[in-house]
Design an enzyme around this catalytic site. Sequence first.
Site, PDB file in Angstrom:
ATOM      1  N   SER A 131       1.400  10.682   1.646  1.00  0.00           N
ATOM      2  CA  SER A 131       1.769  12.401   1.119  1.00  0.00           C
ATOM      3  C   SER A 131       1.096  13.094   1.879  1.00  0.00           C
ATOM      4  CB  SER A 131       1.079  12.334   0.157  1.00  0.00           C
ATOM      5  OG  SER A 131       0.814  13.381  -0.890  1.00  0.00           O
ATOM      6  N   TYR A 172      -6.196  10.376  -6.862  1.00  0.00           N
ATOM      7  CA  TYR A 172      -4.773  10.663  -6.675  1.00  0.00           C
ATOM      8  C   TYR A 172      -4.876  10.037  -5.217  1.00  0.00           C
ATOM      9  CZ  TYR A 172       0.032  11.863  -4.915  1.00  0.00           C
ATOM     10  OH  TYR A 172       1.307  12.252  -4.373  1.00  0.00           O
TER      11      TYR A 172
HETATM   12  N1  LIG Z   1       6.901  15.844  -5.455  1.00  0.00           N
HETATM   13  C1  LIG Z   1       5.220  15.955  -4.888  1.00  0.00           C
HETATM   14  O1  LIG Z   1       4.552  16.874  -4.532  1.00  0.00           O
HETATM   15  C2  LIG Z   1       4.835  15.180  -3.567  1.00  0.00           C
HETATM   16  C3  LIG Z   1       4.409  15.338  -2.601  1.00  0.00           C
HETATM   17  C4  LIG Z   1       3.507  13.996  -1.599  1.00  0.00           C
HETATM   18  C5  LIG Z   1       4.440  12.615  -2.642  1.00  0.00           C
HETATM   19  N2  LIG Z   1       4.650  12.742  -2.962  1.00  0.00           N
HETATM   20  C6  LIG Z   1       5.085  11.442  -3.634  1.00  0.00           C
HETATM   21  O2  LIG Z   1       6.663  11.286  -4.380  1.00  0.00           O
HETATM   22  C7  LIG Z   1       6.223   9.923  -5.414  1.00  0.00           C
HETATM   23  C8  LIG Z   1       7.847  10.011  -5.702  1.00  0.00           C
HETATM   24  O3  LIG Z   1       7.297  11.673  -7.325  1.00  0.00           O
HETATM   25  P1  LIG Z   1       7.934  12.616  -6.490  1.00  0.00           P
HETATM   26  O4  LIG Z   1       7.685  13.724  -6.823  1.00  0.00           O
HETATM   27  O5  LIG Z   1       9.787  12.678  -7.006  1.00  0.00           O
HETATM   28  O6  LIG Z   1       8.249  12.764  -8.701  1.00  0.00           O
HETATM   29  P2  LIG Z   1       8.504  12.753 -10.149  1.00  0.00           P
HETATM   30  O7  LIG Z   1       9.807  13.115 -10.082  1.00  0.00           O
HETATM   31  O8  LIG Z   1       7.789  12.282 -11.027  1.00  0.00           O
HETATM   32  O9  LIG Z   1       8.976  10.585  -9.739  1.00  0.00           O
HETATM   33  C9  LIG Z   1       8.286   9.375  -9.689  1.00  0.00           C
HETATM   34  C10 LIG Z   1       9.322   8.239 -10.048  1.00  0.00           C
HETATM   35  O10 LIG Z   1       8.757   7.189 -10.560  1.00  0.00           O
HETATM   36  C11 LIG Z   1       9.164   6.312 -10.880  1.00  0.00           C
HETATM   37  N3  LIG Z   1       7.830   6.094 -12.263  1.00  0.00           N
HETATM   38  C12 LIG Z   1       6.525   6.651 -12.858  1.00  0.00           C
HETATM   39  N4  LIG Z   1       6.087   5.572 -12.865  1.00  0.00           N
HETATM   40  C13 LIG Z   1       6.940   4.285 -12.840  1.00  0.00           C
HETATM   41  C14 LIG Z   1       6.394   2.810 -13.216  1.00  0.00           C
HETATM   42  N5  LIG Z   1       5.063   2.998 -14.117  1.00  0.00           N
HETATM   43  N6  LIG Z   1       6.961   2.067 -13.201  1.00  0.00           N
HETATM   44  C15 LIG Z   1       7.782   1.899 -12.435  1.00  0.00           C
HETATM   45  N7  LIG Z   1       8.600   3.591 -11.936  1.00  0.00           N
HETATM   46  C16 LIG Z   1       7.705   4.819 -12.472  1.00  0.00           C
HETATM   47  C17 LIG Z   1       9.493   7.373 -12.352  1.00  0.00           C
HETATM   48  O11 LIG Z   1      10.447   7.471 -13.736  1.00  0.00           O
HETATM   49  P3  LIG Z   1       9.961   7.720 -15.024  1.00  0.00           P
HETATM   50  O12 LIG Z   1      10.862   8.572 -15.547  1.00  0.00           O
HETATM   51  O13 LIG Z   1      11.000   6.246 -15.662  1.00  0.00           O
HETATM   52  O14 LIG Z   1       8.730   6.806 -15.513  1.00  0.00           O
HETATM   53  C18 LIG Z   1      10.398   8.654 -11.382  1.00  0.00           C
HETATM   54  O15 LIG Z   1      11.479   7.723 -11.019  1.00  0.00           O
HETATM   55  C19 LIG Z   1       5.250   9.516  -5.499  1.00  0.00           C
HETATM   56  O16 LIG Z   1       5.080   8.352  -4.317  1.00  0.00           O
HETATM   57  C20 LIG Z   1       4.686  10.981  -5.063  1.00  0.00           C
HETATM   58  O17 LIG Z   1       2.823  10.223  -5.273  1.00  0.00           O
HETATM   59  C21 LIG Z   1       5.206  13.335  -3.880  1.00  0.00           C
END
Ligand SMILES: NC(=O)c1ccc[n+]([C@@H]2O[C@H](COP(=O)([O-])OP(=O)(O)OC[C@H]3O[C@@H](n4cnc5c(N)ncnc54)[C@H](OP(=O)(O)O)[C@@H]3O)[C@@H](O)[C@H]2O)c1
Length: 268
Positions: free
Chosen positions: A145, A158
């Site tokens: 990130s 985080y």
């Molecule tokens: N959105 C942003 O602004 C942003 C920016 C930089 C980096 N990121 C990173 O991008 C990645 C994806 O996040 P996102 O933004 O796409 O958020 P998201 O829509 O909340 O997706 C998170 C994913 O991780 C899964 N997950 C969460 N807890 C889990 C667990 N205990 N075991 C297995 N799977 C789990 C969720 O599945 P369930 O629904 O089944 O829990 C979902 O598929 C993360 O690593 C986040 O830190 C996000």
Amino acid sequence: MTTSSTDRPLAVVTGASSGIGYELAAQFAEHGYDLVIAAEDDGITAAAEQLRRDGGPLVQPVRADLATAEGVEELAAAVAATGRPVDALALNAGRGAGGSFVGGTDLRDELTVIDLNVRSTVHLAKLLLPGMVRRRQGRVLFTSSIAATMPGAYQAVYNASKSFVQSFAEGVRNELKDSGVTVTSLMPGPTDTEFFDRADMEDTRVGQGPKDDPRKVAEDAFEALMKGEHKVAAGSLVNKIQVAAGKIIPDRLKAEQHRKMAEPGSGD
Ligand SMILES: NC(=O)c1ccc[n+]([C@@H]2O[C@H](COP(=O)([O-])OP(=O)(O)OC[C@H]3O[C@@H](n4cnc5c(N)ncnc54)[C@H](OP(=O)(O)O)[C@@H]3O)[C@@H](O)[C@H]2O)c1
């Protein structure tokens, strides 16, 4: 439907039920990969159905809590049970926990952030990378990130977890430079997913501010992964500038800037 031997390469994507992970899986599907996709809840089954419709690949959903060692081992066993080598691995599952470290956040949430973002990433890499290195072939993507580049006031655990992922990815990349396996770290900025809601950050400036489209982030990530690039500041130009600027701005100032964006109530 489960995966079976086809001529298509196989990609494994964690956190693929929504957001960036779903779009990464869609990129793999569109580019001819079969998939093993994982998430904690039942949404992974619907995601698999959608991906099959989109591109016609074989998609195996695995429902596992990756914040536990058992969940990680379940996923690795499901991958092994396909009998197929892993051509691409996207370790993407992650979550945040916003709020004041003293008095505002729940320790259990923060330890889950560490278990998922840090522990499961290391554990899965330990289980799945050796096979790729043995074959001298494969592409690995770690979802880091922009948060990795700055101290995270009001999201301290985080940001620290993503600094770990970033450093870990870069260390492993160097170790594997002559192995035939490439390692790329994905550094998105604020992206329009369920992340901010789940991290209890909807009332913050960053939670309410402009965000990148997860599809665009995944497209940039896939392109960089296929080129074997070191890292990719995916999404908007603003994110690319912030990642570049992060190299020269002192940590003290970055923590202040982060505070303005992530302090509870800052978006009101
Ligand atoms: N959105 C942003 O602004 C942003 C920016 C930089 C980096 N990121 C990173 O991008 C990645 C994806 O996040 P996102 O933004 O796409 O958020 P998201 O829509 O909340 O997706 C998170 C994913 O991780 C899964 N997950 C969460 N807890 C889990 C667990 N205990 N075991 C297995 N799977 C789990 C969720 O599945 P369930 O629904 O089944 O829990 C979902 O598929 C993360 O690593 C986040 O830190 C996000």
